[in-house]
Enzyme design. Structure first.
Site, PDB file in Angstrom:
ATOM      1  CB  VAL A  83       4.679   7.202 -11.425  1.00 29.29           C
ATOM      2  CG1 VAL A  83       4.298   8.686 -11.457  1.00 29.29           C
ATOM      3  CG2 VAL A  83       6.151   7.034 -11.046  1.00 29.29           C
ATOM      4  CG  HIS A 141      10.499   3.238 -14.339  1.00 31.48           C
ATOM      5  ND1 HIS A 141      11.431   4.221 -14.598  1.00 31.48           N
ATOM      6  CD2 HIS A 141      11.177   2.255 -13.685  1.00 31.48           C
ATOM      7  CE1 HIS A 141      12.607   3.854 -14.123  1.00 31.48           C
ATOM      8  NE2 HIS A 141      12.478   2.657 -13.574  1.00 31.48           N
ATOM      9  CG  ASN A 144      10.510   7.553 -16.202  1.00 28.62           C
ATOM     10  OD1 ASN A 144      10.853   6.498 -15.679  1.00 28.62           O
ATOM     11  ND2 ASN A 144       9.414   8.200 -15.834  1.00 28.62           N
ATOM     12  CG  HIS A 182      17.667  -5.220 -11.364  1.00 28.31           C
ATOM     13  ND1 HIS A 182      17.937  -4.584 -10.162  1.00 28.31           N
ATOM     14  CD2 HIS A 182      16.855  -4.360 -12.032  1.00 28.31           C
ATOM     15  CE1 HIS A 182      17.328  -3.409 -10.123  1.00 28.31           C
ATOM     16  NE2 HIS A 182      16.659  -3.260 -11.247  1.00 28.31           N
ATOM     17  NE  ARG A 205      15.135   1.650 -15.709  1.00 26.35           N
ATOM     18  CZ  ARG A 205      15.608   2.692 -16.362  1.00 26.35           C
ATOM     19  NH1 ARG A 205      15.709   2.657 -17.682  1.00 26.35           N
ATOM     20  NH2 ARG A 205      15.981   3.780 -15.721  1.00 26.35           N
TER      21      ARG A 205
END
Length: 324
Positions: free
Chosen positions: A72, A68, A93, A189, A64
């Site tokens: 970004v 993330h 986050n 997931h 994950r």
């Protein structure tokens, strides 16, 4: 798993080479460090393996974190930077885990080959290793990213748990990822978890109706309600792949098929025709059949090359939590 490493390497390395002709900047090469840090992959894997023994939750945590990071400002390790108003302080986050694993790998690499390996590359390698170590595919990670110098919470705008497929598709397309990449990466997931606060309303008061989301299988509603009661701790985490949360497999996709998706954004992948077709192909229910392991590896390679930093755009940090 060892038996298909070589053909998978050749297929994926070829895919990486092909992508290099269509994107700017070009894809970083596999085996980038060569003699400058020949044992980089074994050092990272050793640290990751030990961390999973100590805390299996590091597997979904590191995967994950890589996602993330890449979504970004690109795959530049900016999510690893600490400090006020950094990406780590943004609400999505706050529940990231595994920073200590990346820090430990960096410390060992600074001893073995100081100033050579970026934190962004360490995170990309660690994400591959956690997937492999919980039964998923292995893939050759292109290396040579530099670390970014900017990390701002205000820049964090990630796909959300209630996003429609149209919104999800748009967000992925902005990162040069297609609809198949969306479905395949969401299926990560299979080893994920989520806090009750993220999805609880869906099981009690969907869209302010006072009832659960009608797309949820009726037998699944009380199961999740018992894990996330209205008066319970909103930070309680629930496995997203019910029944197989520690194993990288297709059971997550089968759960979507059976109305047992925890997140609304995930369940929509089954109830929306364009993405349902891909789910069915990954489950072997529709021709042409897609291999989940192979397609996940391909999509991870694509994702790991989003807006990578080169030249004067980045640096190789001495520690992952601070710029030099």
């Amino acid at each position: 798993m060892v038996s298909f490493l070589l053909p998978l390497f050749l297929v994926l390395a070829g895919a990486v080479a092909t992508q290099a002709t269509h994107h700017s900047p070009p894809s970083p090469p596999v085996g980038y460090y060569g003699s400058s840090c020949w044992n980089v992959e074994s050092i990272v894997r050793s640290v990751v393996q030990s961390s999973l023994v100590a805390n299996p939750a590091n597997a979904p945590g590191i995967l994950r974190m890589h996602f993330h990071d890449c979504f970004v400002q690109g795959c530049d390790g900016s999510v690893l930077l600490a400090g006020p108003n950094s990406e780590r302080t943004a609400i999505p986050n706050l529940t990231l885990r595994g920073f200590n694993v990346i820090d430990e790998a960096k410390s060992k690499l600074e001893i073995a080959c100081p100033g050579k390996v970026s934190c962004a590359d360490i995170l990309a390698l660690a994400a591959r290793d956690v997937v492999d170590l919980v039964g998923g595919p292995w893939w050759p990670v292109p290396l040579g990213r530099l670390d970014g110098r900017v990390s701002l919470a205000s820049n964090v705008d990630l796909p959300g748990p209630t996003d429609s497929v149209a919104v999800q598709t748009q967000r992925f397309a902005a990162k040069n990822l297609n609809t198949q990449d969306l479905v395949v990466l969401a299926a990560g997931h299979t080893i994920g978890t989520a806090s009750c606060i993220v999805f609880r309303d869906r099981f009690f008061n969907y869209d302010n109706t006072g009832n659960p989301d009608p797309t949820i299988a009726p037998s699944f509603v009380p199961q999740i309600q018992s894990q996330c009661p209205l008066n319970g701790n909103p930070a309680t985490r629930v496995v997203l792949d019910t029944g197989s949360g520690n194993q990288f497999d297709t059971s997550y996709l089968n759960n979507l098929r059976n109305g047992r998706g925890v997140l609304e954004s995930d369940q929509l992948l089954w109830t929306t025709p364009a993405t349902r077709l891909i789910v069915e192909q990954l489950l072997g229910l529709r021709f042409p059949v897609l291999s989940f392991g192979l397609e996940f590896a391909r999509s991870m390679i694509k994702m790991s090359q989003i807006e990578i930093k080169r030249g004067l755009d980045g640096e190789i940090r001495r520690v992952c939590s601070a710029v030099n």
